[in-house]
Motif scaffolding. Structure first.
Motif, mmCIF file in Angstrom:
data_model
loop_
_atom_site.group_PDB
_atom_site.id
_atom_site.type_symbol
_atom_site.label_atom_id
_atom_site.label_comp_id
_atom_site.label_asym_id
_atom_site.label_seq_id
_atom_site.Cartn_x
_atom_site.Cartn_y
_atom_site.Cartn_z
ATOM 1 N N VAL A 190 0.834 -1.202 0.000
ATOM 2 C CA VAL A 190 0.000 0.000 0.000
ATOM 3 C C VAL A 190 0.867 1.250 0.000
ATOM 4 C CG1 VAL A 190 -1.650 1.334 1.366
ATOM 5 C CG2 VAL A 190 -1.982 -1.123 1.062
ATOM 6 N N GLN A 193 2.023 2.367 -3.304
ATOM 7 C CA GLN A 193 1.019 2.923 -4.206
ATOM 8 C C GLN A 193 0.799 4.420 -3.981
ATOM 9 O OE1 GLN A 193 -2.431 0.555 -3.350
ATOM 10 N NE2 GLN A 193 -1.598 -1.291 -4.306
ATOM 11 N N ASP A 196 2.418 7.186 -6.599
ATOM 12 C CA ASP A 196 1.752 7.230 -7.904
ATOM 13 C C ASP A 196 0.367 7.858 -7.796
ATOM 14 O OD1 ASP A 196 3.897 6.079 -9.171
ATOM 15 O OD2 ASP A 196 3.094 4.030 -9.073
ATOM 16 N N THR A 197 -0.318 7.571 -6.696
ATOM 17 C CA THR A 197 -1.649 8.154 -6.504
ATOM 18 C C THR A 197 -1.548 9.654 -6.287
ATOM 19 O OG1 THR A 197 -2.291 6.063 -5.454
ATOM 20 C CG2 THR A 197 -3.813 7.901 -5.228
#
Length: 257
Positions: A190, A193, A196-197
């Motif tokens: 998590v 990620q 990029d988010t």
């Protein structure tokens, strides 16, 4: 909450939630068996590190949780299984009419069927030992639903239902079976990620976490692997001897909505 002398088998435990649970069980004094489908030097080194850090026996055993015979062999190879933590899982997101059949089959096999096979193999060992704890890592999605996650949600609902059945079958024995239902947990996967988010939404880390990743988690905070490990240790303690056949949500209020 000493677990000295107990042996815990944790599926899918060379990273993420499973590793966090294994570490907390070892901290409480349990010998631990780590597992995943790989068989790398670093897998065995990880077990050795845990054993050294907490002064327990720690081993790594390769077994593919998508294969029933390997699930059962994991328990046989462990030799002893006082505590079973069914944690292994995968995810795939797609509309149900476009959901790849092979992904459906793999998710059901790894997320749900593996818990059936390991539990069936472990119960005779627990009965012989006169004590046992089964902790299934389900999900908030074992209690509620979201679109595009049909296989995962079906599997996690199945795990919750199976936990209740096993609890009823062992209700008059010193064996319990419960399901922990985490919300979003801050794992290395998590964490990776988030950058990029942030770029995708042009947001700060704080805004991404609160307004994108944790939209359904009222606390606006991730659960941690240490918290899930601590909850597992509690369920294995004498204080939880009459807690069986239920779910414990570690979801920041998600399922209270």
């Amino acid at each position: 909450m000493s677990l000295n002398g107990k042996t815990a088998v944790i599926t899918g435990s060379n990273s993420g939630i499973g590793l966090g649970v294994a570490r907390e069980l070892a901290r409480a004094g349990a010998d631990v068996v780590l597992n995943s489908f790989t068989d790398r030097d670093e897998d065995h080194a990880l077990a050795a590190e845990i054993g050294k850090e907490f002064g327990v026996t720690a081993r790594y055993i390769k077994a593919d949780m998508s294969k029933g015979d390997e699930c059962r062999q994991l328990i046989a190879d462990a030799g002893k299984c006082d505590i079973l933590v069914n944690n292994a899982g995968i995810q795939h997101v797609a509309p149900i009419d476009q959901f790849p059949v092979e992904k459906w089959d793999a998710i059901i096999a790894i997320n749900m069927n593996s818990a059936f096979h390991t539990t069936a193999a472990a119960l005779p060992l627990m009965r012989a030992a006169g004590w046992g704890r089964i902790v299934n890592i389900a999900s908030a999605h074992g209690l509620t639903a979201s679109p595009f996650k049909a296989a995962y949600i079906a599997a996690k609902h199945g795990v919750v239902g199976m936990s209740k059945t096993v609890a009823l079958e062992t209700a008059q024995e010193p064996i319990t079976c419960n399901a922990i239902c985490p919300g979003y947990v801050l794992t290395p996967l998590v964490e990776a990620q988030i950058p990029d988010t942030m770029k995708e939404y042009n947001m700060s880390r704080e805004d991404v976490v609160k307004n994108v990743m944790l939209t359904r988690q009222p606390s606006k905070e991730f659960a941690t692997v240490e918290q899930l490990g601590g909850t597992t240790v509690f369920l294995c303690s004498d204080a939880a001897a009459q807690i069986t056949g239920t779910t414990i949500s570690v979801d920041g209020g998600w399922t209270a909505l």
